[in-house]
Design an enzyme around this catalytic site. Sequence first.
Site, PDB file in Angstrom:
ATOM      1  N   LYS A  54       0.796  -0.998   0.220  1.00 10.50           N
ATOM      2  CA  LYS A  54       0.222   0.270   0.307  1.00 10.50           C
ATOM      3  C   LYS A  54       0.701   0.931   0.021  1.00 10.50           C
ATOM      4  O   LYS A  54       0.641   2.252  -0.693  1.00 10.50           O
ATOM      5  CB  LYS A  54      -1.171  -0.269   1.278  1.00 10.50           C
ATOM      6  CG  LYS A  54      -1.744  -0.737   1.221  1.00 10.50           C
ATOM      7  CD  LYS A  54      -2.628  -1.663   2.676  1.00 10.50           C
ATOM      8  CE  LYS A  54      -3.768  -2.870   1.830  1.00 10.50           C
ATOM      9  NZ  LYS A  54      -4.381  -2.952   3.368  1.00 10.50           N
ATOM     10  N   GLN A  98      -4.950  -1.793   9.901  1.00  6.47           N
ATOM     11  CA  GLN A  98      -4.343  -3.026   9.064  1.00  6.47           C
ATOM     12  C   GLN A  98      -4.976  -4.520  10.132  1.00  6.47           C
ATOM     13  O   GLN A  98      -5.451  -4.446  11.351  1.00  6.47           O
ATOM     14  CB  GLN A  98      -3.046  -3.552   8.738  1.00  6.47           C
ATOM     15  CG  GLN A  98      -2.605  -4.153   8.537  1.00  6.47           C
ATOM     16  CD  GLN A  98      -3.352  -4.638   6.721  1.00  6.47           C
ATOM     17  OE1 GLN A  98      -3.203  -3.146   6.468  1.00  6.47           O
ATOM     18  NE2 GLN A  98      -3.766  -5.447   6.832  1.00  6.47           N
ATOM     19  N   ASP A 124     -11.309   2.660   4.657  1.00  2.77           N
ATOM     20  CA  ASP A 124     -12.016   1.616   4.260  1.00  2.77           C
ATOM     21  C   ASP A 124     -13.626   1.210   4.208  1.00  2.77           C
ATOM     22  O   ASP A 124     -14.376   0.244   3.780  1.00  2.77           O
ATOM     23  CB  ASP A 124     -11.499   0.954   5.302  1.00  2.77           C
ATOM     24  CG  ASP A 124     -10.003  -0.559   5.617  1.00  2.77           C
ATOM     25  OD1 ASP A 124     -10.021   0.222   4.019  1.00  2.77           O
ATOM     26  OD2 ASP A 124      -9.555  -0.718   5.872  1.00  2.77           O
TER      27      ASP A 124
END
Length: 309
Positions: A54, A98, A124
């Site tokens: 990422k 994460q 997200d």
Amino acid sequence: MPARVLDGTAVANQIRSELAPAVASFTARTGRPPGLGIVLVGDDPASEIYVRGKVKSAGETGLRADVERLPATASLDQLLGVVDRLNRSDVHDGILVQSPLPEAMGADAERRVFDALDPAKDVDGFHPVNVGYLVQNRAALVASTPSGVIELLERSHVTIAGARAAVLGRSDIVGKPMALLLLHRHATVTICHSRTSNLRAVAREADILVAAIGRPAFVTAEFVKPGAAVVDVGITAIRDRQAVERIYPAGSRRRETFERRGSLTVGDVHPEVAEVAGALSPVPGGVGPLTVVMLLKNTLTAANQRAGG
Ligand code: NAP
């Protein structure tokens, strides 16, 4: 005839090339790049790889990405403290924590972290406010894996409107948002899970079949309507030789990869499905690259909204 390949890497590259000028224009307008704060707790090797990917992809696209690390022994309060700091940061438009979090943080840790995020920075799309917007089909920030699947289908010219779709898996991060996104594009959607009876027959009705259950090669040819578009979201690392030998024939490239690496990343869809499906996304090189690029896209969206444009 083998299925057409739904090439996630190519679609992700296409989206990235569209994003880069939009990111450059944001940076020119505001004097700073869109910023992503990534929180990594513990030292899970898979999470390290995902986070590295990422950060790399963000850098290549002109975004700023900072990783905040906490040890596996960190408390939930410490983690919530980092989230609070990122919520108040001027230079971070998006925040990603994460998964998975260490078990010691407690079973409801992820939910408490999502609840603590500023919804405007929730790239997200897991905060209940953003989930609510998604249900009402007016979301700006949608979970990146299912929105990546939609990009893959649409840019590969798979017709969603009017299609029968089956989503295998009902998690908050993949299955449920996936079903809603398909529904909003006028598919007739069935959501399947571990208690679905006669799963094969239900799946076989689908023109679009999305597998997101985390069971390697579970979806065999009998689950698939001939000509259907099949998207394989599952990712499982297999280290058991016998399991690999059951799925892939001797001499195949996947077996060679396993011999070289001692492990193999396998999707939920059995390779024999390529002989039945009309289109199929591979693992790796299918949904994975799209998940990363959609995260960057969400960060730019959040940045533009915060900058009032
Ligand atoms: P999850 O939270 O574990 O959910 C799995 C879902 O699959 C559950 O709804 C479960 O049903 C269902 N399921 C499990 N076994 C089943 C069976 N035998 N028959 C029918 N349904 C079954 O997993 P997730 O987070 O949604 O992730 C799913 C997979 O996608 C994993 O392999 C994950 O690694 C992968 N993933 C990939 C990406 C990517 O970028 N490509 C991103 C995210 C996730 P119940 O609800 O009844 O338990």
